[in-house]
Write a protein that holds these residues in place. Structure first.
Motif, mmCIF file in Angstrom:
data_model
loop_
_atom_site.group_PDB
_atom_site.id
_atom_site.type_symbol
_atom_site.label_atom_id
_atom_site.label_comp_id
_atom_site.label_asym_id
_atom_site.label_seq_id
_atom_site.Cartn_x
_atom_site.Cartn_y
_atom_site.Cartn_z
ATOM 1 N N ILE A 6 -17.461 51.900 47.461
ATOM 2 C CA ILE A 6 -16.025 51.622 47.351
ATOM 3 C C ILE A 6 -15.296 52.939 47.568
ATOM 4 N N SER A 26 -17.515 38.050 41.226
ATOM 5 C CA SER A 26 -16.274 37.390 41.631
ATOM 6 C C SER A 26 -15.801 37.905 42.986
ATOM 7 N N LEU A 27 -15.918 39.199 43.192
ATOM 8 C CA LEU A 27 -15.519 39.799 44.469
ATOM 9 C C LEU A 27 -16.393 39.279 45.603
ATOM 10 N N GLN A 28 -17.690 39.195 45.370
ATOM 11 C CA GLN A 28 -18.595 38.686 46.408
ATOM 12 C C GLN A 28 -18.289 37.226 46.724
ATOM 13 N N LEU A 30 -15.387 35.733 46.365
ATOM 14 C CA LEU A 30 -14.112 35.719 47.072
ATOM 15 C C LEU A 30 -14.285 36.123 48.527
ATOM 16 N N GLU A 31 -15.065 37.163 48.777
ATOM 17 C CA GLU A 31 -15.282 37.606 50.158
ATOM 18 C C GLU A 31 -15.975 36.532 50.985
ATOM 19 N N ALA A 32 -16.915 35.816 50.384
ATOM 20 C CA ALA A 32 -17.584 34.717 51.090
ATOM 21 C C ALA A 32 -16.595 33.601 51.389
ATOM 22 N N GLN A 33 -15.718 33.303 50.437
ATOM 23 C CA GLN A 33 -14.707 32.273 50.661
ATOM 24 C C GLN A 33 -13.747 32.680 51.766
ATOM 25 N N MET A 34 -13.393 33.953 51.813
ATOM 26 C CA MET A 34 -12.485 34.444 52.849
ATOM 27 C C MET A 34 -13.117 34.300 54.235
ATOM 28 N N VAL A 35 -14.412 34.561 54.329
ATOM 29 C CA VAL A 35 -15.122 34.382 55.603
ATOM 30 C C VAL A 35 -15.096 32.909 55.997
ATOM 31 N N ASN A 36 -15.368 32.036 55.036
ATOM 32 C CA ASN A 36 -15.347 30.597 55.327
ATOM 33 C C ASN A 36 -13.955 30.135 55.755
ATOM 34 N N LYS A 38 -11.658 31.922 57.172
ATOM 35 C CA LYS A 38 -11.398 32.461 58.507
ATOM 36 C C LYS A 38 -12.036 31.564 59.574
#
Length: 65
Positions: A6, A26-28, A30-36, A38
């Protein structure tokens, strides 16, 4: 030892507190959800453009009558 970087600072994830581990999880997630999301947006954009092109063709066809 899994590492996490970081702001160009490397951290050992095994050294995280329980709260830190929860935040990382939670961050991981969220990042996976953001990829989905997109990927979904790319699908929606393709569908949108297709519907728009079909509508344009219909309007042009109707205006030539």
């Amino acid at each position: 030892m899994p590492k996490l970087t970081i702001d160009d600072i490397e951290f050992n994830t095994e050294d995280l507190s329980e709260n830190g581990k929860a935040q990382l999880s939670s961050l991981q997630f969220l990042e996976a959800q953001m990829v989905n999301h997109k990927k979904e947006m790319a699908i929606y954009k393709t569908a949108h453009d297709t519907y728009l092109n079909v509508l344009k063709a219909e309007l042009l066809k109707d205006s030539k009558k």
